[in-house]
Design a protein around this motif. Structure first.
Motif, PDB file in Angstrom:
ATOM      1  N   ALA A  22       6.722 -22.398   3.776  1.00 39.35           N
ATOM      2  CA  ALA A  22       8.066 -22.561   4.339  1.00 39.35           C
ATOM      3  C   ALA A  22       7.947 -22.658   5.857  1.00 39.35           C
ATOM      4  CB  ALA A  22       8.952 -21.381   3.948  1.00 39.35           C
ATOM      5  N   ASP A  23       9.025 -23.096   6.501  1.00 40.68           N
ATOM      6  CA  ASP A  23       9.019 -23.228   7.951  1.00 40.68           C
ATOM      7  C   ASP A  23       8.781 -21.883   8.632  1.00 40.68           C
ATOM      8  OD1 ASP A  23       9.495 -25.932   7.761  1.00 40.68           O
ATOM      9  OD2 ASP A  23      11.668 -25.727   7.879  1.00 40.68           O
ATOM     10  N   THR A  24       9.402 -20.854   8.108  1.00 38.83           N
ATOM     11  CA  THR A  24       9.190 -19.500   8.620  1.00 38.83           C
ATOM     12  C   THR A  24       8.520 -18.675   7.531  1.00 38.83           C
ATOM     13  OG1 THR A  24      11.177 -19.685   9.976  1.00 38.83           O
ATOM     14  CG2 THR A  24      10.278 -17.473   9.624  1.00 38.83           C
ATOM     15  N   PRO A  25       7.187 -18.518   7.612  1.00 38.11           N
ATOM     16  CA  PRO A  25       6.469 -17.809   6.543  1.00 38.11           C
ATOM     17  C   PRO A  25       7.006 -16.401   6.334  1.00 38.11           C
ATOM     18  CG  PRO A  25       4.946 -18.925   8.020  1.00 38.11           C
ATOM     19  CD  PRO A  25       6.290 -18.985   8.668  1.00 38.11           C
ATOM     20  N   VAL A  26       7.118 -16.020   5.099  1.00 38.25           N
ATOM     21  CA  VAL A  26       7.529 -14.674   4.733  1.00 38.25           C
ATOM     22  C   VAL A  26       6.311 -13.944   4.202  1.00 38.25           C
ATOM     23  CG1 VAL A  26       8.997 -13.265   3.255  1.00 38.25           C
ATOM     24  CG2 VAL A  26       9.861 -15.419   4.185  1.00 38.25           C
ATOM     25  N   ILE A  27       5.953 -12.862   4.824  1.00 36.54           N
ATOM     26  CA  ILE A  27       4.749 -12.139   4.425  1.00 36.54           C
ATOM     27  C   ILE A  27       5.050 -11.284   3.205  1.00 36.54           C
ATOM     28  CG2 ILE A  27       3.042 -10.431   5.110  1.00 36.54           C
ATOM     29  CD1 ILE A  27       3.393 -11.379   7.976  1.00 36.54           C
ATOM     30  N   ARG A  28       4.268 -11.464   2.174  1.00 34.94           N
ATOM     31  CA  ARG A  28       4.373 -10.641   0.974  1.00 34.94           C
ATOM     32  C   ARG A  28       2.968 -10.186   0.608  1.00 34.94           C
ATOM     33  NH1 ARG A  28       8.083 -15.109  -1.155  1.00 34.94           N
ATOM     34  NH2 ARG A  28      10.177 -14.322  -0.800  1.00 34.94           N
ATOM     35  N   ASN A  29       2.792  -8.903   0.398  1.00 36.02           N
ATOM     36  CA  ASN A  29       1.464  -8.367   0.107  1.00 36.02           C
ATOM     37  C   ASN A  29       1.113  -8.581  -1.356  1.00 36.02           C
ATOM     38  OD1 ASN A  29       1.323  -7.258   2.793  1.00 36.02           O
ATOM     39  ND2 ASN A  29       2.787  -5.730   2.093  1.00 36.02           N
ATOM     40  N   VAL A  30      -0.098  -9.034  -1.597  1.00 39.16           N
ATOM     41  CA  VAL A  30      -0.518  -9.322  -2.972  1.00 39.16           C
ATOM     42  C   VAL A  30      -1.833  -8.646  -3.351  1.00 39.16           C
ATOM     43  CG1 VAL A  30       0.738 -11.491  -3.262  1.00 39.16           C
ATOM     44  CG2 VAL A  30      -1.499 -11.515  -2.137  1.00 39.16           C
ATOM     45  N   ALA A  31      -2.401  -7.827  -2.466  1.00 33.97           N
ATOM     46  CA  ALA A  31      -3.610  -7.080  -2.818  1.00 33.97           C
ATOM     47  C   ALA A  31      -3.723  -5.843  -1.940  1.00 33.97           C
ATOM     48  CB  ALA A  31      -4.854  -7.949  -2.685  1.00 33.97           C
ATOM     49  N   VAL A  32      -4.219  -4.762  -2.549  1.00 34.68           N
ATOM     50  CA  VAL A  32      -4.316  -3.464  -1.893  1.00 34.68           C
ATOM     51  C   VAL A  32      -5.665  -2.839  -2.244  1.00 34.68           C
ATOM     52  CG1 VAL A  32      -3.413  -1.092  -1.906  1.00 34.68           C
ATOM     53  CG2 VAL A  32      -1.825  -3.040  -1.854  1.00 34.68           C
ATOM     54  N   ASN A  85       0.822  -1.202   0.000  1.00 33.90           N
ATOM     55  CA  ASN A  85       0.000   0.000   0.000  1.00 33.90           C
ATOM     56  C   ASN A  85       0.861   1.259   0.000  1.00 33.90           C
ATOM     57  OD1 ASN A  85       0.817  -0.688   2.692  1.00 33.90           O
ATOM     58  ND2 ASN A  85      -0.541   0.930   3.423  1.00 33.90           N
ATOM     59  N   VAL A  86       0.209   2.391  -0.177  1.00 30.65           N
ATOM     60  CA  VAL A  86       0.841   3.694   0.013  1.00 30.65           C
ATOM     61  C   VAL A  86       0.468   4.146   1.414  1.00 30.65           C
ATOM     62  CG1 VAL A  86       0.973   6.090  -0.750  1.00 30.65           C
ATOM     63  CG2 VAL A  86       0.746   4.253  -2.440  1.00 30.65           C
ATOM     64  N   THR A  87       1.430   4.251   2.301  1.00 32.34           N
ATOM     65  CA  THR A  87       1.171   4.553   3.709  1.00 32.34           C
ATOM     66  C   THR A  87       0.323   5.812   3.866  1.00 32.34           C
ATOM     67  OG1 THR A  87       3.275   3.530   4.316  1.00 32.34           O
ATOM     68  CG2 THR A  87       2.243   4.975   5.953  1.00 32.34           C
ATOM     69  N   GLY A  88      -0.751   5.666   4.641  1.00 34.80           N
ATOM     70  CA  GLY A  88      -1.631   6.797   4.904  1.00 34.80           C
ATOM     71  C   GLY A  88      -2.735   6.976   3.888  1.00 34.80           C
ATOM     72  N   TYR A  89      -2.717   6.183   2.824  1.00 36.60           N
ATOM     73  CA  TYR A  89      -3.728   6.322   1.782  1.00 36.60           C
ATOM     74  C   TYR A  89      -4.482   5.019   1.526  1.00 36.60           C
ATOM     75  CZ  TYR A  89      -1.738  10.891   0.781  1.00 36.60           C
ATOM     76  OH  TYR A  89      -1.318  12.181   0.891  1.00 36.60           O
ATOM     77  N   SER A  90      -3.775   3.968   1.168  1.00 31.16           N
ATOM     78  CA  SER A  90      -4.434   2.706   0.839  1.00 31.16           C
ATOM     79  C   SER A  90      -4.155   1.667   1.924  1.00 31.16           C
ATOM     80  CB  SER A  90      -3.981   2.209  -0.530  1.00 31.16           C
ATOM     81  OG  SER A  90      -2.571   2.169  -0.626  1.00 31.16           O
ATOM     82  N   SER A  91      -4.771   0.489   1.754  1.00 31.49           N
ATOM     83  CA  SER A  91      -4.714  -0.544   2.781  1.00 31.49           C
ATOM     84  C   SER A  91      -4.295  -1.876   2.188  1.00 31.49           C
ATOM     85  CB  SER A  91      -6.102  -0.680   3.438  1.00 31.49           C
ATOM     86  OG  SER A  91      -6.146  -1.750   4.351  1.00 31.49           O
ATOM     87  N   LYS A  92      -3.346  -2.561   2.835  1.00 33.46           N
ATOM     88  CA  LYS A  92      -3.028  -3.939   2.461  1.00 33.46           C
ATOM     89  C   LYS A  92      -4.203  -4.819   2.862  1.00 33.46           C
ATOM     90  CE  LYS A  92       0.562  -3.475   5.066  1.00 33.46           C
ATOM     91  NZ  LYS A  92       1.801  -3.672   5.849  1.00 33.46           N
ATOM     92  N   ILE A  93      -4.674  -5.684   1.955  1.00 30.29           N
ATOM     93  CA  ILE A  93      -5.822  -6.522   2.316  1.00 30.29           C
ATOM     94  C   ILE A  93      -5.543  -8.022   2.225  1.00 30.29           C
ATOM     95  CG2 ILE A  93      -7.570  -4.776   1.808  1.00 30.29           C
ATOM     96  CD1 ILE A  93      -8.083  -6.145  -0.876  1.00 30.29           C
ATOM     97  N   TRP A  94      -4.556  -8.468   1.436  1.00 28.99           N
ATOM     98  CA  TRP A  94      -4.209  -9.889   1.378  1.00 28.99           C
ATOM     99  C   TRP A  94      -2.696 -10.048   1.359  1.00 28.99           C
ATOM    100  CZ3 TRP A  94      -8.155 -12.815   2.516  1.00 28.99           C
ATOM    101  CH2 TRP A  94      -9.439 -12.508   2.060  1.00 28.99           C
ATOM    102  N   GLU A  95      -2.205 -11.064   2.061  1.00 28.39           N
ATOM    103  CA  GLU A  95      -0.781 -11.383   2.109  1.00 28.39           C
ATOM    104  C   GLU A  95      -0.562 -12.808   1.622  1.00 28.39           C
ATOM    105  OE1 GLU A  95       0.292  -8.920   6.209  1.00 28.39           O
ATOM    106  OE2 GLU A  95      -0.249 -11.045   6.294  1.00 28.39           O
ATOM    107  N   ASN A  96       0.578 -13.029   0.993  1.00 32.56           N
ATOM    108  CA  ASN A  96       0.989 -14.376   0.603  1.00 32.56           C
ATOM    109  C   ASN A  96       1.929 -14.926   1.662  1.00 32.56           C
ATOM    110  OD1 ASN A  96       1.792 -16.739  -0.756  1.00 32.56           O
ATOM    111  ND2 ASN A  96       3.433 -15.640  -1.803  1.00 32.56           N
ATOM    112  N   TRP A  97       1.530 -16.061   2.251  1.00 36.09           N
ATOM    113  CA  TRP A  97       2.416 -16.753   3.175  1.00 36.09           C
ATOM    114  C   TRP A  97       3.011 -17.925   2.432  1.00 36.09           C
ATOM    115  CZ3 TRP A  97       2.515 -16.836   8.962  1.00 36.09           C
ATOM    116  CH2 TRP A  97       2.084 -15.609   9.482  1.00 36.09           C
TER     117      TRP A  97
END
Length: 325
Positions: free
Chosen positions: A203-213, A188-200
Motif C-alpha cells: 500500500a502507499d502507506t505501509p501498515v506494520i503487522r507482526n508475523v513472527a516472534v 511479542n509479550v513485552t519484556g519477554y519475547s521479541s518481534k522478529i518479522w513484520e508484514n508490510w
C-alpha cells in the motif's frame, strides 16, 4: 597418517516419507501441512525446503508426516531425543489444509519446551484462528506470543526484519510467495519475547503487522504465522538458507558427527571399513564425507587406529563410536 583441523560441518543422511531414526539425527522435522483432499502432504510445504537445506548444512534429521485426522501420533513422540523440533502446521487455504492440535497433542510439545527444548512452529491459524475460533490447543503462552487477530485474504506481500530483535533481523527483507489465506497477526509479550518479522502491506502507506516472534529463556522458540517455504529466494536481501542459518544460530544447535559412516551411505557397514582402508593406503584421494566421521577415537587424526576401532565396532566388540581405543 592424515591429520585435519576440526570443523563443525558434519555430514548426515536424511530419509523421506514416514521415516524416523536417521543416524546422528538431532533435529525432528514434522510435516502437518496437507493437500485439500488430505491424501498427502501439501507439495508446497515448508518441509520440502527445510529438508534440502538441513541436509546441505550437514544436519541429520528425522522426518514425519501426520494427517489431519491422525490425533494419536503427535501425542506419542519422544521429543526429548532431539535438540530442535521444526513443526510446519500449514495454512487453511483453497488447496491446502492445516492440522489443528488437540490438548493431548500440544501438551507434550510444551512439556518438551519446559524441559529445555527448542521449537520452531509455523502456521497460518495456529496462533489466533485455531485456538480462538476452533477450540484448538493454544500455544501462545508457551511461545510468549500475544495474539492480535485472524488475518485478511492474501494480505502478506513484503516481510521485513525488526530493529533490536533477537535473533537480529534488522535491515533484512524478502517478498512472501507462499500460501496466503487469513494469516494470523501476532506480537511479542513485552519484556519477554521479541518481534522478529513484520508484514508490510502493498500500500502507499505501509501498515506494520507482526508475523513472527522469538523467545529466549530456559528454552527457545520461534513462532511464525507465515510459512518458511514462502520466503522468496532472490526477491530481497536475504534468502531461505540465510534465514535458516539465522534460526539455527539462535537455537544454538550444531550438526552431530555420524561416526563410522565414511562412504556417505546410510548405516555403518563393512563397505565403510573398505573405504577407510583404501583411504589410509592412499588408494583413495579423499573421502566423500568430512574427516571427523572417520576419526573414531576423536584425537584429531585419521590413522590405522581408527581403522582398527571400526573393525572392532563391526565385529560387535565396541558398542559406541567414537571410542577412546
Amino acid at each position: 597418517m592424515r591429520s585435519f583441523r576440526l570443523r563443525f560441518l558434519f555430514w548426515a543422511g536424511c530419509l523421506a516419507g514416514l521415516s524416523l531414526a536417521v543416524p546422528g539425527a538431532n533435529v525432528l522435522l514434522l510435516n502437518l501441512d496437507r493437500d485439500q483432499p488430505d491424501t498427502g502432504p501439501d507439495p508446497h510445504s515448508s518441509t520440502t525446503a527445510l529438508q534440502a537445506l538441513l541436509g546441505d548444512l550437514g544436519y541429520g534429521f528425522d522426518y514425519l508426516e501426520v494427517g489431519l485426522t491422525d490425533h494419536s501420533t503427535l501425542a506419542t513422540i519422544d521429543y526429548g531425543r532431539y535438540e530442535l523440533v521444526f513443526v510446519c502446521v500449514g495454512v487453511n487455504c483453497l488447496f491446502q489444509h492445516a492440522h489443528r492440535f488437540t490438548p493431548a497433542e500440544g501438551q507434550p510439545l510444551v512439556a518438551y519446551l519446559q524441559s529445555g527444548g527448542n521449537v520452531y512452529l509455523e502456521g497460518g491459524d495456529v496462533w489466533v484462528g485455531d485456538p480462538q475460533i476452533h477450540g484448538a490447543f493454544n500455544f501462545c503462552p508457551a511461545f510468549q506470543v500475544t495474539p492480535i487477530e485472524d488475518g485478511a485474504v492474501s494480505d502478506l506481500y513484503r516481510i521485513k526484519g525488526v530493529k533490536y530483535s533477537t535473533p537480529s533481523t534488522n535491515n533484512k527483507n524478502f517478498l512472501y510467495t507462499g500460501d496466503n489465506c487469513f494469516m494470523d497477526k501476532i506480537t511479542n509479550v513485552t519484556g519477554y519475547s521479541s518481534k522478529i518479522w513484520e508484514n508490510w502491506t502493498n500500500a502507499d502507506t505501509p501498515v506494520i503487522r507482526n508475523v513472527a516472534v522469538a523467545f529466549a529463556g530456559t528454552y527457545k522458540t520461534v513462532a511464525s504465522a507465515f510459512e518458511f517455504g514462502g520466503i522468496g529466494d532472490g526477491t530481497g536481501n536475504i534468502n531461505q538458507s540465510e534465514v535458516l542459518r539465522l534460526y539455527l544460530d539462535f537455537f544454538g544447535v550444531e550438526p552431530e558427527v555420524d561416526y563410522g559412516n565414511v562412504d556417505g551411505l546410510p548405516g555403518v557397514t563393512v563397505h565403510d571399513l573398505q573405504v577407510l582402508a583404501a583411504y589410509l593406503a592412499e588408494n583413495l584421494l579423499a573421502l566423500g564425507v568430512p574427516l571427523e566421521q572417520a576419526d573414531l577415537n576423536a584425537d584429531g587424526v585419521v590413522d590405522i587406529r581408527d581403522l582398527n576401532i571400526l573393525d572392532q565396532f563391526l565385529a560387535g566388540n565396541i558398542d559406541v563410536l567414537p571410542h577412546a581405543g
